[in-house]
Design a protein around this motif. Structure first.
Motif, PDB file in Angstrom:
ATOM      1  N   ILE A  23       0.750   4.105  -2.953  1.00 29.17           N
ATOM      2  CA  ILE A  23       0.557   5.527  -2.643  1.00 29.17           C
ATOM      3  C   ILE A  23       1.706   6.361  -3.207  1.00 29.17           C
ATOM      4  CG2 ILE A  23       0.532   7.211  -0.749  1.00 29.17           C
ATOM      5  CD1 ILE A  23      -1.031   4.998   0.861  1.00 29.17           C
ATOM      6  N   GLU A  24       2.923   5.876  -3.002  1.00 27.18           N
ATOM      7  CA  GLU A  24       4.096   6.645  -3.428  1.00 27.18           C
ATOM      8  C   GLU A  24       4.262   6.682  -4.941  1.00 27.18           C
ATOM      9  OE1 GLU A  24       7.329   4.845  -1.346  1.00 27.18           O
ATOM     10  OE2 GLU A  24       6.553   5.427   0.632  1.00 27.18           O
ATOM     11  N   TYR A  58       0.827  -1.214   0.000  1.00 24.85           N
ATOM     12  CA  TYR A  58       0.000   0.000   0.000  1.00 24.85           C
ATOM     13  C   TYR A  58       0.860   1.262   0.000  1.00 24.85           C
ATOM     14  CZ  TYR A  58      -4.391  -2.514   0.479  1.00 24.85           C
ATOM     15  OH  TYR A  58      -5.470  -3.311   0.237  1.00 24.85           O
ATOM     16  N   LYS A  59       1.977   1.228   0.715  1.00 23.96           N
ATOM     17  CA  LYS A  59       2.887   2.377   0.689  1.00 23.96           C
ATOM     18  C   LYS A  59       3.460   2.585  -0.712  1.00 23.96           C
ATOM     19  CE  LYS A  59       5.787   2.840   4.180  1.00 23.96           C
ATOM     20  NZ  LYS A  59       6.766   2.473   5.226  1.00 23.96           N
ATOM     21  N   ASP A  78      -1.231   9.101  -4.690  1.00 31.41           N
ATOM     22  CA  ASP A  78      -1.203   9.584  -3.304  1.00 31.41           C
ATOM     23  C   ASP A  78      -2.573  10.075  -2.854  1.00 31.41           C
ATOM     24  OD1 ASP A  78       0.012  10.431  -0.836  1.00 31.41           O
ATOM     25  OD2 ASP A  78      -0.190  12.480  -1.582  1.00 31.41           O
ATOM     26  N   ASN A 103      -5.539   8.468  -3.513  1.00 28.63           N
ATOM     27  CA  ASN A 103      -6.521   7.384  -3.533  1.00 28.63           C
ATOM     28  C   ASN A 103      -6.929   7.072  -2.095  1.00 28.63           C
ATOM     29  OD1 ASN A 103      -7.719   4.741  -3.481  1.00 28.63           O
ATOM     30  ND2 ASN A 103      -6.937   4.398  -5.532  1.00 28.63           N
ATOM     31  N   SER A 113      -3.307   7.463   8.728  1.00 31.85           N
ATOM     32  CA  SER A 113      -3.675   6.998   7.385  1.00 31.85           C
ATOM     33  C   SER A 113      -5.178   7.111   7.153  1.00 31.85           C
ATOM     34  CB  SER A 113      -3.226   5.545   7.183  1.00 31.85           C
ATOM     35  OG  SER A 113      -1.817   5.465   7.161  1.00 31.85           O
ATOM     36  N   TYR A 139      -6.542   3.380  -0.775  1.00 31.01           N
ATOM     37  CA  TYR A 139      -5.199   2.936  -0.414  1.00 31.01           C
ATOM     38  C   TYR A 139      -4.848   3.403   0.998  1.00 31.01           C
ATOM     39  CZ  TYR A 139      -4.497   1.939  -5.425  1.00 31.01           C
ATOM     40  OH  TYR A 139      -4.593   1.459  -6.704  1.00 31.01           O
ATOM     41  N   HIS A 140      -5.155   4.661   1.303  1.00 29.10           N
ATOM     42  CA  HIS A 140      -4.841   5.193   2.641  1.00 29.10           C
ATOM     43  C   HIS A 140      -5.674   4.491   3.721  1.00 29.10           C
ATOM     44  CE1 HIS A 140      -2.132   8.497   1.599  1.00 29.10           C
ATOM     45  NE2 HIS A 140      -2.884   8.700   0.531  1.00 29.10           N
TER      46      HIS A 140
END
Length: 375
Positions: free
Chosen positions: A240-241, A236-237, A245, A247, A270, A250-251
């Protein structure tokens, strides 16, 4: 004497033509297509060779025109018609290509490639018979991997996973490192909820240097469903990266993974980010935050989060019950709590899901208040 001269001249002419064609072929072989066209143009009935040159140069329109002329002038070989048909497909002239490959399939019914190309034309025309062409091709030659892939992908999209798996197995047996078949296999496992199998396939794709958003998202979910929370966090990180970023899903899912690992502050951060990114009902996000705060023993924030969840989904019976419970844990003055329990009963009736629990809790509070007054 005249006959002898004619024969000699004919031999010389043929030799010249062959020399011209040989020179053109040599130029074509080393990629000097424009010079090859000049040589071929000096010879009669060389339209197909000129067509191949124009195709190699990317001039599809001229290539098609020369193929057509060549066929009309007598070059009816299967190879010429086959190459012409493939060029028609490349040029999005699907109807003409469809007619041509239908004809070739009738002439050569055991040729799987003609069936496959016919399937491609029909697929582009949204013709439901396309899948039949692909399947016929695999019946004739099970190692026709392009046709196997089309069939496997079709049944995967239709959620007919058992049939899809049979065709995928043939593809992987022939080519164990085929990225397209491994990817289909991963999807079959994923959509069948065999997350351990999905993890195995997606990790294999990573080993083959594959990387795309769907792959990492599905792998993150698969890690989460197999309780590999730290690996899910990494995925997930990465999503996002690298991909998005902003979404919120995802967070939010990252927050849930942190929650599973008891990293409460990171989870709150998060999920709060997910909430800030959304303009839709956020009841689940607020409820998840409430759960985290409850585990930390922060009943005030638990109550406030559930209060926000209720404001997002005011008709949710479960949230209304959780709201009363949170108030019960937070308020020292139980009068406010009783009002929320009674509001639940008034709203959902005595046959509601939590009715018995609510009525019992109201009795317990009133009994406790009675004894407190006596003291």
């Amino acid at each position: 004497m005249d006959k002898l001269i004619f024969i000699v001249l004919t031999i010389v002419a043929c030799t010249t033509v062959q020399a011209q064609l040989h020179k053109g072929d040599s130029l074509y072989a080393i990629g000097n297509y424009n010079q090859a066209i000049k040589e071929y143009s000096l010879v009669n009935n060389a339209e197909v060779k000129i067509a191949k040159c124009y195709d190699a140069l990317g001039n599809t329109t001229k290539a098609i025109n020369y193929y057509k002329q060549g066929i009309e002038n007598g070059d009816q070989s299967l190879l010429t018609q086959f190459n012409y048909g493939k060029l028609l497909l490349k040029a999005d002239r699907y109807k003409i290509a469809d007619s041509l490959f239908e004809k070739l399939s009738r002439e050569q019914p055991k040729n799987p490639e003609f069936l496959y190309q016919s399937g491609l034309a029909k697929e582009a025309l949204n013709d439901s018979l396309a899948i039949l062409k692909f399947r016929y091709a695999t019946m004739i030659d099970e190692n026709h991997l392009n046709a196997q892939y089309k069939v496997a992908r079709h049944f995967t999209s239709k959620r007919k996973f058992v049939v899809a798996a049979e065709h995928i197995a043939i593809g992987l047996k022939a080519d164990p490192q085929s990225i397209r078949f491994i990817n289909l296999n991963a999807l079959v496992y994923f959509y069948s909820k065999n997350y351990h199998g999905a993890v195995n396939q997606y990790e294999q794709l990573l080993d083959l240097n594959q990387s795309n958003e769907q792959l990492h998202n599905n792998l993150a979910i698969s890690y989460a469903r197999t309780n590999q929370f730290l690996k899910a966090i990494d995925q997930y990180k990465f999503l996002i990266e690298k991909y998005n970023d902003e979404n919120p899903t995802y967070h939010f899912n990252l927050g849930k993974m942190y929650q599973a690992e008891k990293e409460h502050e990171l989870a709150i951060k998060s999920i709060s980010r997910a909430i800030a990114l959304q303009d839709v009902p956020l009841d689940m996000q607020y409820l998840t935050l409430a759960t985290i705060y409850k585990r930390q023993g922060d009943y005030k924030k638990t109550f406030l989060m559930i209060e926000k969840a209720v404001s997002e989904s005011p008709n949710d019976e479960g949230l209304r019950y959780q709201y009363a419970i949170a108030a019960d844990n937070y308020y020292k003055d139980k009068k406010s709590t009783i009002k929320l329990y009674e509001a639940y009963l008034e709203r959902y009736g005595n046959t509601a899901i939590y009715s018995d629990l609510v009525q019992q809790r109201i009795k317990d509070i009133k009994t406790a208040n009675h004894f407190e007054k006596q003291e």
